[in-house]
Scaffold this active site. Structure first.
Site, PDB file in Angstrom:
ATOM      1  N   CYS A 179       0.828  -1.203   0.000  1.00 34.26           N
ATOM      2  CA  CYS A 179       0.000   0.000   0.000  1.00 34.26           C
ATOM      3  C   CYS A 179       0.861   1.251   0.000  1.00 34.26           C
ATOM      4  O   CYS A 179       2.066   1.204   0.268  1.00 34.26           O
ATOM      5  CB  CYS A 179      -0.931  -0.001   1.210  1.00 34.26           C
ATOM      6  N   CYS A 180       0.217   2.365  -0.328  1.00 35.46           N
ATOM      7  CA  CYS A 180       0.877   3.662  -0.345  1.00 35.46           C
ATOM      8  C   CYS A 180       2.019   3.623  -1.359  1.00 35.46           C
ATOM      9  O   CYS A 180       1.801   3.300  -2.521  1.00 35.46           O
ATOM     10  CB  CYS A 180       1.350   4.014   1.063  1.00 35.46           C
ATOM     11  N   ILE A 181       3.261   3.880  -0.959  1.00 36.97           N
ATOM     12  CA  ILE A 181       4.396   3.882  -1.878  1.00 36.97           C
ATOM     13  C   ILE A 181       5.028   2.499  -2.035  1.00 36.97           C
ATOM     14  O   ILE A 181       5.798   2.272  -2.967  1.00 36.97           O
ATOM     15  CB  ILE A 181       5.463   4.909  -1.413  1.00 36.97           C
ATOM     16  N   PRO A 206       4.047  -0.294  -3.298  1.00 38.11           N
ATOM     17  CA  PRO A 206       3.928  -0.996  -4.579  1.00 38.11           C
ATOM     18  C   PRO A 206       5.103  -0.777  -5.531  1.00 38.11           C
ATOM     19  O   PRO A 206       5.289  -1.562  -6.468  1.00 38.11           O
ATOM     20  CB  PRO A 206       2.620  -0.446  -5.156  1.00 38.11           C
ATOM     21  N   THR A 211      -3.295  -0.895  -2.661  1.00 42.32           N
ATOM     22  CA  THR A 211      -4.234   0.185  -2.376  1.00 42.32           C
ATOM     23  C   THR A 211      -3.441   1.450  -2.072  1.00 42.32           C
ATOM     24  O   THR A 211      -2.275   1.382  -1.660  1.00 42.32           O
ATOM     25  CB  THR A 211      -5.188  -0.173  -1.221  1.00 42.32           C
TER      26      THR A 211
END
Length: 224
Positions: free
Chosen positions: A135-137, A139, A197
């Site tokens: 999630c967030c950065i 990925p 996400t």
């Protein structure tokens, strides 16, 4: 039988480690689902330490694993000891630590690389056909280690709500398929068993971020 989930932390704090609200939300959702969680972190020096009041680096030197222990309430294991055979799924929260301590995305941008230990873990879960949630950065870790994967970091049009939209464009340039999703949504790459996400890539109320992370956890566990 309870699902066994490995969670990789990258320190403690949004600017230089794991985003604490994301980690806490993920742990709450995993607990509610009855999962058995083990937390890991690299036993390595942090890229730098940031004064979170000012958002500026200081001269301190700190250890990623020791800082991650603040979130794990002391129950954190050296990432070098993570064995994919012992776990059904992997989740990596965001925060700048993912871009500074798990990779060098923060300093090198498109020319970045994932830390070898982290790369090995992600590729091991992928080869084993075990699901992962990011999630967030975080990925960006998948973008480099699972070429051509599908993911989301939110939206690809920059605005007040989506201030980091350029990351989405970078994912496409790296050969990934980026799918625009709202903060309370996830994208599931069924082929690669990757659930992503946006979380704090979006300027959204905390409860919406919490709910989106809950869907991510649920979808990861469904595939485990």
């Amino acid at each position: 039988m309870a699902k066994r989930v490995a969670v990789i932390l990258a320190g403690c704090g949004v600017y230089d480690g794991t985003e604490i609200h994301e980690a806490s939300a993920i742990l709450v959702h995993l607990s509610r689902a009855g999962a058995k969680v083990q937390m890991f972190a690299p036993n390595a020096e942090m890229m730098h330490v940031v004064n979170h009041c000012e958002g500026k680096p200081v001269t301190d030197k700190r250890n990623v694993m020791q800082e991650s222990a603040r979130i794990a309430r002391g129950e954190v294991t050296d990432l070098a000891k993570l064995d994919v055979k012992d776990h059904d799924a992997l989740i990596i929260p965001g925060g700048f630590g993912a871009a500074k301590n798990l990779s060098d995305w923060a300093t090198k941008g498109m020319e970045y690389s994932v830390k070898p230990q982290v790369e090995q873990v992600i590729k091991s879960f992928h080869r084993a056909g075990k699901p992962m949630g990011m999630c967030c950065i975080s990925p960006v870790l998948a973008a480099k280690t699972i070429p051509g994967c599908e993911l989301t970091v939110g939206h690809d049009f920059e605005c007040e709500k989506w201030p980091y939209a350029n990351v989405a464009k970078s994912m496409v340039e790296l050969g990934c398929k980026h799918v625009n999703k709202n903060v309370e949504e996830v994208h599931v790459d069924k082929k690669n068993k990757l659930v992503t996400t946006s979380a704090f890539m979006c300027n959204a109320p905390l409860h919406e971020i919490f709910d989106g992370l809950g869907i991510m956890v649920t979808d990861v566990l469904k595939m485990a």
